[in-house]
Design a protein around this motif. Structure first.
Motif, PDB file in Angstrom:
ATOM      1  N   ASP A  61       1.016  -1.216   0.108  1.00  0.00           N
ATOM      2  CA  ASP A  61       0.157  -0.118   0.032  1.00  0.00           C
ATOM      3  C   ASP A  61       0.879   1.351   0.012  1.00  0.00           C
ATOM      4  OD1 ASP A  61      -2.734  -1.488   1.898  1.00  0.00           O
ATOM      5  OD2 ASP A  61      -2.456  -1.421   0.086  1.00  0.00           O
ATOM      6  N   ASN A  62       1.958   1.258   0.606  1.00  0.00           N
ATOM      7  CA  ASN A  62       2.879   2.474   1.209  1.00  0.00           C
ATOM      8  C   ASN A  62       3.804   2.826  -0.377  1.00  0.00           C
ATOM      9  OD1 ASN A  62       4.636   0.242   1.211  1.00  0.00           O
ATOM     10  ND2 ASN A  62       5.107   0.906   3.295  1.00  0.00           N
ATOM     11  N   VAL A  63       3.625   1.953  -1.353  1.00  0.00           N
ATOM     12  CA  VAL A  63       4.256   2.218  -2.702  1.00  0.00           C
ATOM     13  C   VAL A  63       3.335   2.457  -3.873  1.00  0.00           C
ATOM     14  CG1 VAL A  63       6.332   1.419  -1.800  1.00  0.00           C
ATOM     15  CG2 VAL A  63       4.825   0.000  -3.434  1.00  0.00           C
ATOM     16  N   LYS A  64       1.975   2.041  -3.748  1.00  0.00           N
ATOM     17  CA  LYS A  64       1.210   2.366  -4.936  1.00  0.00           C
ATOM     18  C   LYS A  64       1.051   3.508  -5.330  1.00  0.00           C
ATOM     19  CE  LYS A  64      -2.109  -1.527  -3.771  1.00  0.00           C
ATOM     20  NZ  LYS A  64      -3.480  -1.933  -2.914  1.00  0.00           N
ATOM     21  N   GLY A  65       1.125   3.670  -6.618  1.00  0.00           N
ATOM     22  CA  GLY A  65       1.126   5.035  -7.434  1.00  0.00           C
ATOM     23  C   GLY A  65       2.449   5.710  -7.485  1.00  0.00           C
ATOM     24  N   ARG A  66       3.579   5.125  -6.779  1.00  0.00           N
ATOM     25  CA  ARG A  66       4.712   5.553  -7.236  1.00  0.00           C
ATOM     26  C   ARG A  66       5.890   4.596  -7.700  1.00  0.00           C
ATOM     27  NH1 ARG A  66       7.603   6.800  -2.763  1.00  0.00           N
ATOM     28  NH2 ARG A  66       6.612   5.076  -1.400  1.00  0.00           N
ATOM     29  N   PHE A  67       5.508   3.266  -7.390  1.00  0.00           N
ATOM     30  CA  PHE A  67       6.499   2.209  -7.982  1.00  0.00           C
ATOM     31  C   PHE A  67       5.782   1.444  -8.849  1.00  0.00           C
ATOM     32  CE2 PHE A  67       9.197   1.633  -3.842  1.00  0.00           C
ATOM     33  CZ  PHE A  67       9.561   2.932  -3.821  1.00  0.00           C
ATOM     34  N   THR A  68       6.418   1.120 -10.009  1.00  0.00           N
ATOM     35  CA  THR A  68       5.950   0.054 -11.070  1.00  0.00           C
ATOM     36  C   THR A  68       6.924  -1.208 -11.160  1.00  0.00           C
ATOM     37  OG1 THR A  68       4.951   2.045 -12.048  1.00  0.00           O
ATOM     38  CG2 THR A  68       5.161  -0.120 -13.518  1.00  0.00           C
ATOM     39  N   ILE A  69       6.305  -2.121 -11.144  1.00  0.00           N
ATOM     40  CA  ILE A  69       7.162  -3.268 -11.417  1.00  0.00           C
ATOM     41  C   ILE A  69       6.827  -3.941 -12.630  1.00  0.00           C
ATOM     42  CG2 ILE A  69       5.365  -5.069 -10.424  1.00  0.00           C
ATOM     43  CD1 ILE A  69       7.591  -6.915  -9.565  1.00  0.00           C
ATOM     44  N   SER A  70       7.893  -4.229 -13.269  1.00  0.00           N
ATOM     45  CA  SER A  70       7.812  -5.037 -14.689  1.00  0.00           C
ATOM     46  C   SER A  70       8.625  -6.077 -14.912  1.00  0.00           C
ATOM     47  CB  SER A  70       8.165  -3.872 -15.944  1.00  0.00           C
ATOM     48  OG  SER A  70       9.243  -3.496 -15.647  1.00  0.00           O
ATOM     49  N   ARG A  71       8.407  -7.046 -16.028  1.00  0.00           N
ATOM     50  CA  ARG A  71       9.348  -8.092 -16.016  1.00  0.00           C
ATOM     51  C   ARG A  71       9.497  -8.470 -17.593  1.00  0.00           C
ATOM     52  NH1 ARG A  71       6.770 -13.151 -13.262  1.00  0.00           N
ATOM     53  NH2 ARG A  71       8.280 -14.400 -14.466  1.00  0.00           N
ATOM     54  N   ASP A  72      10.713  -8.755 -17.893  1.00  0.00           N
ATOM     55  CA  ASP A  72      10.991  -9.472 -19.350  1.00  0.00           C
ATOM     56  C   ASP A  72      11.236 -10.749 -19.470  1.00  0.00           C
ATOM     57  OD1 ASP A  72      11.879 -10.047 -21.885  1.00  0.00           O
ATOM     58  OD2 ASP A  72      13.046  -7.978 -22.170  1.00  0.00           O
ATOM     59  N   ASN A  73      10.204 -11.662 -19.732  1.00  0.00           N
ATOM     60  CA  ASN A  73      10.331 -13.068 -19.529  1.00  0.00           C
ATOM     61  C   ASN A  73      11.368 -13.581 -20.686  1.00  0.00           C
ATOM     62  OD1 ASN A  73       8.286 -13.410 -17.572  1.00  0.00           O
ATOM     63  ND2 ASN A  73       6.862 -13.601 -19.009  1.00  0.00           N
ATOM     64  N   ALA A  74      11.455 -13.027 -21.637  1.00  0.00           N
ATOM     65  CA  ALA A  74      12.672 -13.328 -22.566  1.00  0.00           C
ATOM     66  C   ALA A  74      13.938 -13.119 -21.948  1.00  0.00           C
ATOM     67  CB  ALA A  74      12.401 -12.617 -23.924  1.00  0.00           C
ATOM     68  N   LYS A  75      14.207 -12.220 -21.208  1.00  0.00           N
ATOM     69  CA  LYS A  75      15.460 -12.171 -20.639  1.00  0.00           C
ATOM     70  C   LYS A  75      15.419 -12.410 -19.156  1.00  0.00           C
ATOM     71  CE  LYS A  75      16.497  -8.120 -23.533  1.00  0.00           C
ATOM     72  NZ  LYS A  75      16.763  -6.494 -23.986  1.00  0.00           N
ATOM     73  N   ASN A  76      14.602 -13.037 -18.569  1.00  0.00           N
ATOM     74  CA  ASN A  76      14.775 -13.562 -17.420  1.00  0.00           C
ATOM     75  C   ASN A  76      14.912 -12.218 -16.219  1.00  0.00           C
ATOM     76  OD1 ASN A  76      13.926 -16.163 -17.976  1.00  0.00           O
ATOM     77  ND2 ASN A  76      16.070 -16.617 -18.184  1.00  0.00           N
ATOM     78  N   THR A  77      14.144 -11.066 -16.613  1.00  0.00           N
ATOM     79  CA  THR A  77      14.607 -10.082 -15.592  1.00  0.00           C
ATOM     80  C   THR A  77      13.292  -9.372 -15.059  1.00  0.00           C
ATOM     81  OG1 THR A  77      14.236  -8.421 -17.795  1.00  0.00           O
ATOM     82  CG2 THR A  77      16.593  -9.323 -17.134  1.00  0.00           C
ATOM     83  N   VAL A  78      13.493  -8.628 -14.039  1.00  0.00           N
ATOM     84  CA  VAL A  78      12.401  -8.058 -13.382  1.00  0.00           C
ATOM     85  C   VAL A  78      12.930  -6.749 -12.997  1.00  0.00           C
ATOM     86  CG1 VAL A  78      12.901  -8.798 -11.129  1.00  0.00           C
ATOM     87  CG2 VAL A  78      10.478  -8.004 -11.626  1.00  0.00           C
ATOM     88  N   HIS A  79      12.271  -5.641 -13.220  1.00  0.00           N
ATOM     89  CA  HIS A  79      12.651  -4.235 -12.916  1.00  0.00           C
ATOM     90  C   HIS A  79      11.659  -3.427 -11.819  1.00  0.00           C
ATOM     91  CE1 HIS A  79      15.121  -4.810 -16.408  1.00  0.00           C
ATOM     92  NE2 HIS A  79      14.025  -5.064 -16.883  1.00  0.00           N
ATOM     93  N   LEU A  80      12.147  -2.521 -11.090  1.00  0.00           N
ATOM     94  CA  LEU A  80      11.350  -1.753 -10.405  1.00  0.00           C
ATOM     95  C   LEU A  80      11.589  -0.352 -10.529  1.00  0.00           C
ATOM     96  CD1 LEU A  80       9.395  -2.026  -8.019  1.00  0.00           C
ATOM     97  CD2 LEU A  80      11.272  -1.705  -6.474  1.00  0.00           C
ATOM     98  N   GLN A  81      10.783   0.366 -11.165  1.00  0.00           N
ATOM     99  CA  GLN A  81      10.838   1.787 -11.308  1.00  0.00           C
ATOM    100  C   GLN A  81      10.239   2.553 -10.095  1.00  0.00           C
ATOM    101  OE1 GLN A  81      12.163   3.727 -13.738  1.00  0.00           O
ATOM    102  NE2 GLN A  81      11.919   5.481 -12.636  1.00  0.00           N
ATOM    103  N   MET A  82      10.978   3.259  -9.426  1.00  0.00           N
ATOM    104  CA  MET A  82      10.674   3.853  -8.077  1.00  0.00           C
ATOM    105  C   MET A  82      10.499   5.337  -8.455  1.00  0.00           C
ATOM    106  SD  MET A  82      12.644   1.780  -5.406  1.00  0.00           S
ATOM    107  CE  MET A  82      14.418   2.014  -5.845  1.00  0.00           C
TER     108      MET A  82
END
Length: 122
Positions: A61-82
């Protein structure tokens, strides 16, 4: 052998942005849920955001609207935009993933990255 390697931590002033990345490597058969946790000094490790292997994302709840998680399954990566970072976001951030390896007899094992420090100054 499977490992998670994080990058992108650092120091920023309040209101600033950082992008964390995590790459999974090794004998990977498939990856399920991937997520980010954080631990501040004196606190327990807490979930920040998770990307479900079958689709969908969830946020604390304390990061909703500010952080975004995304992933690239082809590259086996996950990102967190803060974005709009606050001093209370200061913590060590850990990547987490449920991975089936080619040598693991089909069993899903939870792996952790080594952690990356995020410091937000006021």
């Amino acid at each position: 052998q499977v490992q998670l390697v994080e990058s992108g931590g650092g120091s920023v002033q309040a209101g600033g942005s950082l992008r964390l990345s995590c790459a999974a490597s090794g004998s990977i058969l498939s990856i399920g849920d991937m997520g980010w946790y954080r631990q501040a000094p004196g606190n327990e490790r807490e979930l920040v955001a998770i990307s479900r292997g079958r689709g969908g994302v969830d946020y604390a709840d304390n990061v909703k609207g500010r952080f975004t998680i995304s992933r690239d399954n082809a590259k086996n990566t996950v990102h967190l935009q803060m974005n709009s970072l606050k001093p209370e976001d200061t913590a060590v951030y850990y990547c987490n993933a449920a991975i089936k390896s080619t040598t693991g007899w089909g069993t899903s094992v939870v792996y952790w990255g080594q952690g990356t420090q995020v410091t937000v100054s006021s």
